[in-house]
Design a protein around this motif. Structure first.
Motif, PDB file in Angstrom:
ATOM      1  N   LEU A 261      42.287  46.395  34.593  1.00 21.35           N
ATOM      2  CA  LEU A 261      42.895  45.976  33.443  1.00 21.35           C
ATOM      3  C   LEU A 261      43.761  46.996  32.831  1.00 21.35           C
ATOM      4  O   LEU A 261      43.692  48.690  33.455  1.00 21.35           O
ATOM      5  CB  LEU A 261      41.970  45.862  32.144  1.00 21.35           C
ATOM      6  CG  LEU A 261      41.011  44.369  31.349  1.00 21.35           C
ATOM      7  CD1 LEU A 261      40.311  44.945  30.527  1.00 21.35           C
ATOM      8  CD2 LEU A 261      41.499  43.335  31.351  1.00 21.35           C
ATOM      9  N   TYR A 382      42.777  40.699  26.314  1.00 28.21           N
ATOM     10  CA  TYR A 382      43.053  42.190  26.262  1.00 28.21           C
ATOM     11  C   TYR A 382      41.984  42.589  25.498  1.00 28.21           C
ATOM     12  O   TYR A 382      40.964  43.047  26.119  1.00 28.21           O
ATOM     13  CB  TYR A 382      44.427  43.055  26.099  1.00 28.21           C
ATOM     14  CG  TYR A 382      44.872  44.828  26.958  1.00 28.21           C
ATOM     15  CD1 TYR A 382      44.891  44.649  27.911  1.00 28.21           C
ATOM     16  CD2 TYR A 382      43.353  45.235  25.900  1.00 28.21           C
ATOM     17  CE1 TYR A 382      44.335  45.923  28.564  1.00 28.21           C
ATOM     18  CE2 TYR A 382      43.947  46.504  25.872  1.00 28.21           C
ATOM     19  CZ  TYR A 382      43.615  46.773  27.566  1.00 28.21           C
ATOM     20  OH  TYR A 382      43.209  48.150  27.158  1.00 28.21           O
ATOM     21  N   LYS A 435      38.313  38.857  31.860  1.00 27.94           N
ATOM     22  CA  LYS A 435      39.686  39.268  32.799  1.00 27.94           C
ATOM     23  C   LYS A 435      40.720  38.807  33.714  1.00 27.94           C
ATOM     24  O   LYS A 435      42.011  38.580  33.039  1.00 27.94           O
ATOM     25  CB  LYS A 435      38.644  40.559  33.871  1.00 27.94           C
ATOM     26  CG  LYS A 435      40.054  41.420  34.499  1.00 27.94           C
ATOM     27  CD  LYS A 435      39.396  42.318  35.970  1.00 27.94           C
ATOM     28  CE  LYS A 435      38.515  42.942  35.494  1.00 27.94           C
ATOM     29  NZ  LYS A 435      37.980  43.970  36.304  1.00 27.94           N
ATOM     30  N   PHE A 438      42.663  36.807  30.712  1.00 31.21           N
ATOM     31  CA  PHE A 438      43.700  38.511  30.316  1.00 31.21           C
ATOM     32  C   PHE A 438      44.274  38.383  31.451  1.00 31.21           C
ATOM     33  O   PHE A 438      46.273  38.060  31.142  1.00 31.21           O
ATOM     34  CB  PHE A 438      43.173  39.481  30.060  1.00 31.21           C
ATOM     35  CG  PHE A 438      44.369  40.998  29.997  1.00 31.21           C
ATOM     36  CD1 PHE A 438      44.825  40.589  29.284  1.00 31.21           C
ATOM     37  CD2 PHE A 438      44.352  40.997  31.536  1.00 31.21           C
ATOM     38  CE1 PHE A 438      45.630  41.950  29.457  1.00 31.21           C
ATOM     39  CE2 PHE A 438      45.200  42.570  31.654  1.00 31.21           C
ATOM     40  CZ  PHE A 438      46.418  42.673  30.438  1.00 31.21           C
ATOM     41  N   TRP A 439      45.081  38.219  32.409  1.00 29.55           N
ATOM     42  CA  TRP A 439      45.298  37.994  33.744  1.00 29.55           C
ATOM     43  C   TRP A 439      46.447  36.459  33.525  1.00 29.55           C
ATOM     44  O   TRP A 439      47.557  36.631  34.039  1.00 29.55           O
ATOM     45  CB  TRP A 439      44.770  37.877  35.004  1.00 29.55           C
ATOM     46  CG  TRP A 439      44.988  39.940  35.238  1.00 29.55           C
ATOM     47  CD1 TRP A 439      44.013  40.191  34.959  1.00 29.55           C
ATOM     48  CD2 TRP A 439      45.678  40.967  35.090  1.00 29.55           C
ATOM     49  NE1 TRP A 439      44.239  41.901  35.906  1.00 29.55           N
ATOM     50  CE2 TRP A 439      44.814  42.441  35.470  1.00 29.55           C
ATOM     51  CE3 TRP A 439      47.307  40.755  34.787  1.00 29.55           C
ATOM     52  CZ2 TRP A 439      45.538  43.563  35.768  1.00 29.55           C
ATOM     53  CZ3 TRP A 439      47.463  41.808  35.074  1.00 29.55           C
ATOM     54  CH2 TRP A 439      46.773  43.480  34.877  1.00 29.55           C
TER      55      TRP A 439
END
Length: 473
Positions: A261, A382, A435, A438-439
């Motif tokens: 991150l 995030y 994660k 988030f991406w």
């Protein structure tokens, strides 16, 4: 004669108009596509039109596939190797050919009649040109130019769409691979525990209940690992398709884990305005409105006269027993609107224009909303991913370590130890999923500013996935 002068005038007019005709661009309209790909994606594009182009593209693909595959490299391979995108570039070439053809003035037609009977011989020559087409040619040429600009932006939008889909497919493929790795490690631990239980149950060190719990834990982990491998294979194959690869195994090229991150999420205070300024689909809609506005004006000008042809006639007549005679003249033909005064065509053009105008307004509303939604999903995902990384996983590790110490001191039973191991494995998978989301949200946010893809559904799916993960775990 009048016909001779008319034919000469048509020839001179055609020569003058030909000097104003458009020609093919050196790159077939790819400069606009390259500008969008270079400015928004920092990637290069190419339309493969020759064996040399294909050879260069394959060399670049081979070079990119020699190193561990990154998201940017996967996108670049897709942009130069995906046959579907090349088909979109071919459609751009078709649009350019249509534009060049529309920029040409209407061609006159020539007719020659030769009729002989026992008493006479008639020879008639005609040159006919469409006066209406000639009069509306400049407007039609400008309209074709606008449509070609629109085709350039449509090709650019296809490029952005493929880039966004490839980046999301890459993120999913790497995440699925990482989840399978995490479950594989958990399964190895569960198998070791089950094997130890098999030995201890024979000595009476553990009872049948604890033995069964360890066995079912190992069996469940095996089933989850099989499902994870299936998802990883499916995600990898989708990425392979988008990259336009033929039988290439990406398993050895993909990394084992997603990128870390960022230390801080990026801030985009003007994300709405950026979307309004840079979204390619909005630019396409604007050009469509402009093209229909010009078409509407052309329809109104020609509403009463749809066909108007003028021609010069030269005739030679020879009767039996008499000399031949030459003569000439002209004819004018036009459509008489006895039943149709063009109102239906004007109304149709008017409604098409207003339809495009309203679609543009709706697209502008959607673009602003999608940008806000994507930015909200980016911020929320995030926070969730950082919470798993900074709080949940460390706490689960602490719980697992302390539980094992207590089990060794015979302060807790084997069931508590298994539950701690199960919760730790689930937290690890949830952290990877957070994660990944988030991406994905980051990729959706980039597409929300530039265009490319069904952004509303993507952002909504990311938010739903994050919410579901938080609620379950």
């Amino acid at each position: 004669m009048f016909s001779h002068h008319l034919g000469r005038a048509l020839a001179i007019a055609s020569a003058v108009l030909l000097s104003a005709c458009k020609s093919f661009t050196p790159d077939g309209g790819m400069s606009s596509v390259a500008a969008v790909a270079g400015g928004g994606l920092s990637k290069s594009v190419v339309r493969i039109g020759s064996p040399a182009d294909a050879s260069l593209a394959q060399s670049e693909v081979a070079r990119l596939l020699r190193a561990p595959l990154s998201a940017d490299a996967a996108v670049q391979v897709a942009l130069i190797n995906n046959p579907g995108l090349q088909a979109a570039y071919n459609r751009l070439g078709v649009a350019e050919a249509v534009m060049v053809q529309a920029s040409r003035p209407p061609l006159p037609s020539f007719a020659f009649d030769w009729v002989k009977t026992s008493i006479e011989l008639d020879i008639e020559r005609q040159i006919v040109a469409s006066v209406l087409s000639l009069a509306t040619w400049p407007a039609r040429s400008r309209l074709a130019g606008i449509r070609f600009e629109r085709a350039e932006l449509v090709a650019a939008e296809e490029t952005l769409r493929l880039a966004a889909e490839t980046r999301r497919a890459y993120i999913r493929a790497v995440a699925a691979r990482q989840i399978a790795g995490a479950l594989g490690a958990a399964k190895a631990s569960a198998d070791a525990s089950a094997a130890l239980a098999d030995k201890l149950v024979q000595t009476g060190a553990i009872n049948k209940l604890d033995h069964a719990r360890r066995q079912v834990f190992a069996t469940e982990m095996d089933a989850q690992l099989s499902a994870a491998h299936l998802l990883a294979d499916s995600a990898r194959e989708r990425l392979t398709r988008l990259m336009g690869l033929w039988g290439t195994d990406l398993d050895g090229l993909l990394p084992n884990a997603l990128p870390k991150l960022p230390r801080l999420p990026r801030g985009l205070a003007a994300v709405e305005q950026q979307a309004m300024d840079r979204r390619v689909d909005l630019a396409v809609a604007r050009l469509e409105v402009e093209a229909l506005a010009r078409s509407f004006g052309l329809t109104r000008k020609t509403r009463l006269v749809n066909v108007l042809d003028a021609g010069g006639i030269s005739k030679t007549q020879e009767d039996k027993g008499e000399g031949s005679a030459d003569g000439g003249g002209f004819n004018i033909a036009f459509e008489v609107p006895l039943y149709d005064f063009g109102r239906a065509r004007v109304r149709e053009a008017e409604q098409r224009y207003f339809e495009a105008l309203n679609r543009l307004g709706q697209k502008a509303i959607d673009a602003r909303s999608e940008a806000r939604e994507a930015f909200g999903a980016y911020q929320a995902s995030y926070r969730i991913a950082a919470q798993y990384q900074n709080e949940v996983l460390p706490l689960r590790e602490t719980i697992s370590t302390e539980t094992e110490l207590q089990f060794n001191a015979m302060q807790v039973d084997a069931f508590v130890l298994l539950e701690a191991a199960r919760a730790k494995a689930q937290a690890k998978v949830a952290s990877i999923e957070a994660k990944r989301n988030f991406w994905l949200a980051s990729a959706v946010l980039g597409a929300a500013v530039l265009g490319g893809g069904d952004l509303g559904q993507e952002a909504g799916a990311v938010v739903a996935a994050d919410t579901s993960a938080t609620a379950v775990r």
